[in-house]
Design a protein around this motif. Sequence first.
Motif, PDB file in Angstrom:
ATOM      1  N   THR A 131      -1.053  -6.620   6.478  1.00 30.84           N
ATOM      2  CA  THR A 131      -1.858  -7.324   7.900  1.00 30.84           C
ATOM      3  C   THR A 131      -3.289  -7.359   7.040  1.00 30.84           C
ATOM      4  O   THR A 131      -4.118  -8.261   7.199  1.00 30.84           O
ATOM      5  CB  THR A 131      -1.807  -6.831   8.994  1.00 30.84           C
ATOM      6  N   MET A 132      -3.566  -6.119   6.670  1.00 34.42           N
ATOM      7  CA  MET A 132      -4.942  -6.166   6.226  1.00 34.42           C
ATOM      8  C   MET A 132      -5.384  -7.265   5.026  1.00 34.42           C
ATOM      9  O   MET A 132      -6.087  -7.615   4.838  1.00 34.42           O
ATOM     10  CB  MET A 132      -5.368  -4.522   5.644  1.00 34.42           C
ATOM     11  N   LEU A 133      -4.527  -7.099   3.798  1.00 30.81           N
ATOM     12  CA  LEU A 133      -4.319  -7.941   2.930  1.00 30.81           C
ATOM     13  C   LEU A 133      -4.639  -9.609   3.435  1.00 30.81           C
ATOM     14  O   LEU A 133      -5.081 -10.290   2.689  1.00 30.81           O
ATOM     15  CB  LEU A 133      -3.303  -7.801   1.737  1.00 30.81           C
ATOM     16  N   ARG A 134      -3.618  -9.812   4.263  1.00 31.65           N
ATOM     17  CA  ARG A 134      -3.643 -11.245   4.885  1.00 31.65           C
ATOM     18  C   ARG A 134      -5.086 -11.549   5.409  1.00 31.65           C
ATOM     19  O   ARG A 134      -5.347 -12.516   5.456  1.00 31.65           O
ATOM     20  CB  ARG A 134      -2.382 -11.396   5.654  1.00 31.65           C
ATOM     21  N   GLU A 135      -5.634 -10.472   6.384  1.00 31.05           N
ATOM     22  CA  GLU A 135      -6.550 -10.989   7.025  1.00 31.05           C
ATOM     23  C   GLU A 135      -7.862 -11.018   5.979  1.00 31.05           C
ATOM     24  O   GLU A 135      -8.707 -11.817   6.067  1.00 31.05           O
ATOM     25  CB  GLU A 135      -7.099  -9.800   7.960  1.00 31.05           C
ATOM     26  N   PHE A 136      -7.808 -10.296   4.902  1.00 29.03           N
ATOM     27  CA  PHE A 136      -9.008 -10.225   3.888  1.00 29.03           C
ATOM     28  C   PHE A 136      -8.844 -11.495   3.064  1.00 29.03           C
ATOM     29  O   PHE A 136      -9.697 -12.074   2.675  1.00 29.03           O
ATOM     30  CB  PHE A 136      -8.847  -8.793   3.055  1.00 29.03           C
ATOM     31  N   GLY A 137      -7.367 -11.737   2.664  1.00 27.93           N
ATOM     32  CA  GLY A 137      -7.213 -13.035   1.899  1.00 27.93           C
ATOM     33  C   GLY A 137      -7.462 -13.038   0.313  1.00 27.93           C
ATOM     34  O   GLY A 137      -7.002 -14.002   0.029  1.00 27.93           O
ATOM     35  N   ARG A 138      -7.617 -11.883  -0.011  1.00 28.26           N
ATOM     36  CA  ARG A 138      -8.082 -11.926  -1.624  1.00 28.26           C
ATOM     37  C   ARG A 138      -7.460 -10.726  -2.176  1.00 28.26           C
ATOM     38  O   ARG A 138      -6.659  -9.791  -1.295  1.00 28.26           O
ATOM     39  CB  ARG A 138      -9.724 -11.693  -1.853  1.00 28.26           C
ATOM     40  N   GLY A 139      -7.678 -10.115  -3.430  1.00 27.68           N
ATOM     41  CA  GLY A 139      -7.115  -9.050  -4.077  1.00 27.68           C
ATOM     42  C   GLY A 139      -7.997  -7.993  -3.414  1.00 27.68           C
ATOM     43  O   GLY A 139      -9.084  -7.780  -3.655  1.00 27.68           O
ATOM     44  N   VAL A 140      -7.189  -6.706  -3.194  1.00 28.91           N
ATOM     45  CA  VAL A 140      -7.794  -5.381  -3.121  1.00 28.91           C
ATOM     46  C   VAL A 140      -7.487  -4.282  -4.332  1.00 28.91           C
ATOM     47  O   VAL A 140      -6.237  -4.182  -4.597  1.00 28.91           O
ATOM     48  CB  VAL A 140      -7.294  -4.893  -1.691  1.00 28.91           C
ATOM     49  N   ALA A 141      -8.489  -3.978  -5.018  1.00 31.07           N
ATOM     50  CA  ALA A 141      -8.161  -3.013  -5.988  1.00 31.07           C
ATOM     51  C   ALA A 141      -8.115  -1.571  -5.375  1.00 31.07           C
ATOM     52  O   ALA A 141      -8.844  -1.203  -4.588  1.00 31.07           O
ATOM     53  CB  ALA A 141      -9.468  -3.068  -7.081  1.00 31.07           C
ATOM     54  N   ALA A 142      -7.024  -0.933  -5.892  1.00 28.13           N
ATOM     55  CA  ALA A 142      -6.958   0.419  -5.114  1.00 28.13           C
ATOM     56  C   ALA A 142      -6.096   1.388  -5.997  1.00 28.13           C
ATOM     57  O   ALA A 142      -4.994   0.969  -6.500  1.00 28.13           O
ATOM     58  CB  ALA A 142      -6.216   0.234  -3.731  1.00 28.13           C
ATOM     59  N   PRO A 143      -6.588   2.619  -6.142  1.00 24.61           N
ATOM     60  CA  PRO A 143      -5.839   3.781  -6.543  1.00 24.61           C
ATOM     61  C   PRO A 143      -5.408   4.512  -5.202  1.00 24.61           C
ATOM     62  O   PRO A 143      -5.672   4.121  -4.287  1.00 24.61           O
ATOM     63  CB  PRO A 143      -6.834   4.371  -7.390  1.00 24.61           C
ATOM     64  N   SER A 144      -4.795   5.603  -5.469  1.00 33.42           N
ATOM     65  CA  SER A 144      -4.382   6.522  -4.507  1.00 33.42           C
ATOM     66  C   SER A 144      -5.944   7.152  -3.638  1.00 33.42           C
ATOM     67  O   SER A 144      -6.781   7.396  -4.525  1.00 33.42           O
ATOM     68  CB  SER A 144      -3.537   7.707  -4.847  1.00 33.42           C
ATOM     69  N   ALA A 145      -5.753   7.381  -2.506  1.00 36.55           N
ATOM     70  CA  ALA A 145      -7.126   7.694  -1.734  1.00 36.55           C
ATOM     71  C   ALA A 145      -7.140   9.322  -1.797  1.00 36.55           C
ATOM     72  O   ALA A 145      -7.322  10.031  -0.765  1.00 36.55           O
ATOM     73  CB  ALA A 145      -7.056   7.430  -0.388  1.00 36.55           C
ATOM     74  N   ASN A 146      -7.209   9.771  -3.134  1.00 33.92           N
ATOM     75  CA  ASN A 146      -7.400  11.232  -3.227  1.00 33.92           C
ATOM     76  C   ASN A 146      -8.591  11.509  -4.491  1.00 33.92           C
ATOM     77  O   ASN A 146      -8.600  10.641  -5.329  1.00 33.92           O
ATOM     78  CB  ASN A 146      -6.040  11.912  -3.923  1.00 33.92           C
ATOM     79  N   ARG A 147      -9.011  12.629  -4.672  1.00 36.45           N
ATOM     80  CA  ARG A 147     -10.023  12.902  -5.765  1.00 36.45           C
ATOM     81  C   ARG A 147      -9.189  12.791  -6.881  1.00 36.45           C
ATOM     82  O   ARG A 147      -7.781  13.257  -7.056  1.00 36.45           O
ATOM     83  CB  ARG A 147     -10.532  14.304  -5.425  1.00 36.45           C
ATOM     84  N   PHE A 148      -9.516  12.500  -8.052  1.00 31.28           N
ATOM     85  CA  PHE A 148      -8.981  12.354  -9.318  1.00 31.28           C
ATOM     86  C   PHE A 148      -8.322  13.605  -9.752  1.00 31.28           C
ATOM     87  O   PHE A 148      -8.883  14.645  -9.539  1.00 31.28           O
ATOM     88  CB  PHE A 148     -10.040  11.911 -10.417  1.00 31.28           C
ATOM     89  N   GLY A 149      -6.909  13.422 -10.151  1.00 31.67           N
ATOM     90  CA  GLY A 149      -6.142  14.369 -10.521  1.00 31.67           C
ATOM     91  C   GLY A 149      -5.624  15.482  -9.475  1.00 31.67           C
ATOM     92  O   GLY A 149      -4.796  16.473  -9.819  1.00 31.67           O
ATOM     93  N   ARG A 150      -5.856  15.010  -8.048  1.00 24.89           N
ATOM     94  CA  ARG A 150      -5.191  15.776  -7.197  1.00 24.89           C
ATOM     95  C   ARG A 150      -4.045  14.992  -6.577  1.00 24.89           C
ATOM     96  O   ARG A 150      -3.788  14.125  -7.007  1.00 24.89           O
ATOM     97  CB  ARG A 150      -6.222  15.850  -5.992  1.00 24.89           C
ATOM     98  N   ILE A 151      -3.292  15.669  -5.506  1.00 25.97           N
ATOM     99  CA  ILE A 151      -2.447  15.020  -5.012  1.00 25.97           C
ATOM    100  C   ILE A 151      -2.379  14.065  -4.180  1.00 25.97           C
ATOM    101  O   ILE A 151      -3.378  13.861  -3.456  1.00 25.97           O
ATOM    102  CB  ILE A 151      -1.543  16.377  -3.946  1.00 25.97           C
ATOM    103  N   SER A 152      -1.754  12.810  -4.149  1.00 26.99           N
ATOM    104  CA  SER A 152      -2.047  11.635  -3.568  1.00 26.99           C
ATOM    105  C   SER A 152      -1.697  11.885  -1.954  1.00 26.99           C
ATOM    106  O   SER A 152      -0.756  12.862  -1.605  1.00 26.99           O
ATOM    107  CB  SER A 152      -0.966  10.716  -3.850  1.00 26.99           C
TER     108      SER A 152
END
Length: 332
Positions: free
Chosen positions: A131-152
């Motif tokens: 739903t978020m992607l449809r509402e936004f309507g464009r591409g969303v760049a994303a890695p996992s939402a953790n600090r680098f090297g830590r558990i996702s």
Amino acid sequence: MPDSHKTLQTPTVPEQFSSAAKLLRNGGVVAFPTETVYGLGADAENDEAVRRIFSIKGRPADHPLIVHLADAGRIGQWAREIPDDAFRLAECFWPGPLTIVLRRSSLVSDLVTGGLDTVGIRVPAHPVAQTMLREFGRGVAAPSANRFGRISPTCANHVRDELGSAPDLILEGGDCKVGLESTIISLVDDRPTLLRPGGISLSELCENLGREVSLPGQPDPALRAPGCHASHYAPLTPACVITVENIAVEVSRSVDTGRTVAVLCHTKTVTDLYPATRCLLLPNDPIGYGQALYASLRRLDADGYGSILIEAVPETEPWRAVRDRLCRAVCS
Ligand code: AMP
Ligand code: MG
């Protein structure tokens, strides 16, 4: 706390999707649930916003992000020279936990790809992500939402614990069903290559494509897939993977030397042997184990044990993604 830093603890409701889309349009960073792990997303066409992802994560600039789309119909905007195999995989596995690496189009910035000429694309299945992607309507760049090297993170609380109010918004979506990062397959060479095992198995990919899928050789930094980095998905507590028989030996050694130890197992608990030892019993199947793994590692990490002993999982194909993550968790 500024209004834009609000965190949604209740299930996401329609107005929150328009807030998320508005934030994304204005260069904001939104953490959102997917069926694999929670992602930290920004407008893939806005370099400033993408830069914020790297700074929040503390992630080196040469690590590419995945571009998330609402549906497969849009891959032509983000990739070029798309082989038939990509459409076949998209048809079968999207929306779902599969990232396809293709040659990038001119729309994709160097920031998103870490300078590579390829781009990872995924259409996630989670209804909140969709739903978020449809509402936004464009591409969303994303890695996992953790600090680098830590558990996702596999639930919104993990994101809050780790990133606090750094994201402009955290969308709530419950526990992730897969719990491990997406399978990544590269289709840029003649032969498809599995860059990272995940929820879609090697055999499902081979079956769908009707041909072999190569496994990457020795870790090659040039591939820049997370599976190629020694210490990825790692808890802070030293961890090791050992057989169930050796767990008993290690526990008694730790007890004798006054060190605290926690055990993560899936076939039997050692609680009976050493009642003072913290032991978490995970499901004895790769899907259930994958769902629970990161939350369990986080819990044991937070409790501050001297070490974590992890019972080795079977060397069979269905356990490949779990084995891969355990291997990363203990390499540091
Ligand atoms: P994360 O899962 O948080 O590590 O972020 C996305 C991951 O997707 C990165 O670590 C990359 O290794 C992988 N990825 C994204 N784009 C590409 C690409 N073009 N080639 C290889 N791997 C990629
Ligand atoms: Mg990651």
